[in-house]
Design an enzyme around this catalytic site. Structure first.
Site, PDB file in Angstrom:
ATOM      1  CG  HIS A  41      43.397  41.224  37.874  1.00 37.93           C
ATOM      2  ND1 HIS A  41      42.671  40.957  36.512  1.00 37.93           N
ATOM      3  CD2 HIS A  41      44.541  40.391  37.703  1.00 37.93           C
ATOM      4  CE1 HIS A  41      43.327  40.086  35.916  1.00 37.93           C
ATOM      5  NE2 HIS A  41      44.623  39.639  36.345  1.00 37.93           N
ATOM      6  CB  SER A  56      41.604  36.524  49.529  1.00 39.47           C
ATOM      7  OG  SER A  56      42.497  37.222  48.670  1.00 39.47           O
ATOM      8  N   GLY A  95      45.570  41.923  43.882  1.00 44.65           N
ATOM      9  CA  GLY A  95      46.767  41.405  44.145  1.00 44.65           C
ATOM     10  C   GLY A  95      47.554  42.601  44.663  1.00 44.65           C
ATOM     11  CG  HIS A 129      37.858  45.340  33.082  1.00 44.88           C
ATOM     12  ND1 HIS A 129      36.554  45.352  33.057  1.00 44.88           N
ATOM     13  CD2 HIS A 129      38.528  44.867  34.212  1.00 44.88           C
ATOM     14  CE1 HIS A 129      36.087  44.465  34.104  1.00 44.88           C
ATOM     15  NE2 HIS A 129      37.317  44.220  34.706  1.00 44.88           N
TER      16      HIS A 129
END
Length: 223
Positions: free
Chosen positions: A139, A194, A173, A119
């Site tokens: 993210h 996803s 995303g 991160h």
């Protein structure tokens, strides 16, 4: 952008960027297998079994069941080195609760590719120093898997890529329309959850992302 199915992997040009697809931990094996059977899995470079709630035995069953459906892809196992050793997986992905990179290197065969999630630029440098082959960073954008947490953004991704001596894979995303912006940082590829396995058109999504990676004007800084 043309959305016809691309030719098999062996006749595609050399790929500059990696496409990683991760399981969602929201689906059962039979559902994932059914999706994979309808998809051009040869367009995926690495398929990750990211099923933290499952036992090592369950993960070995997932691996052996899915491997024939990903004949031209590498299947990595996240976190569970015991399961990865049992099936001789070619790669593993470490999380914050996993063994350290150094411990993992002592256990895994030298040919196994080891990645870990980071991160910050400092964490990426640390991972490289201790034997990681690549890192996931994110993210990048708002993500359902990180609901309520502010995205880190493309500028920070670029800083991590610049500092890291090993390839950086962007995650979080990343829509098809954002692929070129992400690749402009010099990262070595993207990782998706996803947006593939939970999408109503997973096969077309794989094609869209692969095409976006293939036509990019940017090249990876590492890898």
């Amino acid at each position: 952008m043309v959305l016809n199915r691309l030719p098999p992997k062996e006749v595609l040009p050399i790929r500059k960027h990696e496409l990683h697809v991760l399981t969602t931990a929201q689906q059962e094996l039979d559902e994932v297998a059914a999706i994979a059977s309808r998809c051009p899995t040869e367009l995926i470079d690495m398929f990750h079994l990211r099923e933290k709630q499952r036992s090592a035995h369950e993960l070995t069953v997932w691996y052996t069941t899915l491997k024939p459906l990903f004949a031209q892809s590498a299947i990595y196992i996240n976190d569970r080195l015991d399961a990865a050793l049992a099936v001789q997986a070619p790669g593993v992905q470490l999380g914050y609760n996993s063994l350290t990179i150094q411990q993992s290197r002592q256990i895994m065969p030298a040919a196994v590719r080891i990645g870990c999630s980071v991160h910050s630029a400092e964490e990426a440098v640390h991972a490289a120093k201790h034997g990681a082959d690549y890192v996931f960073y994110g993210h990048v954008y708002e993500s359902n898997s990180k609901a309520g947490l502010a995205p880190r953004g493309v500028a920070t991704l670029a800083a991590v890529v610049a500092a890291s001596p090993i390839p950086v894979i962007a995650i979080g995303g990343i829509e098809v329309s954002r692929v070129e912006e992400v690749l402009s940082t010099g990262c070595s590829g993207i990782a998706l959850l996803s947006s593939i396995l939970l999408h109503p058109e997973p096969a077309q999504q794989i094609i869209r992302y692969r095409e976006a990676l293939n036509v990019s004007q940017y090249s990876p800084r590492r890898g």
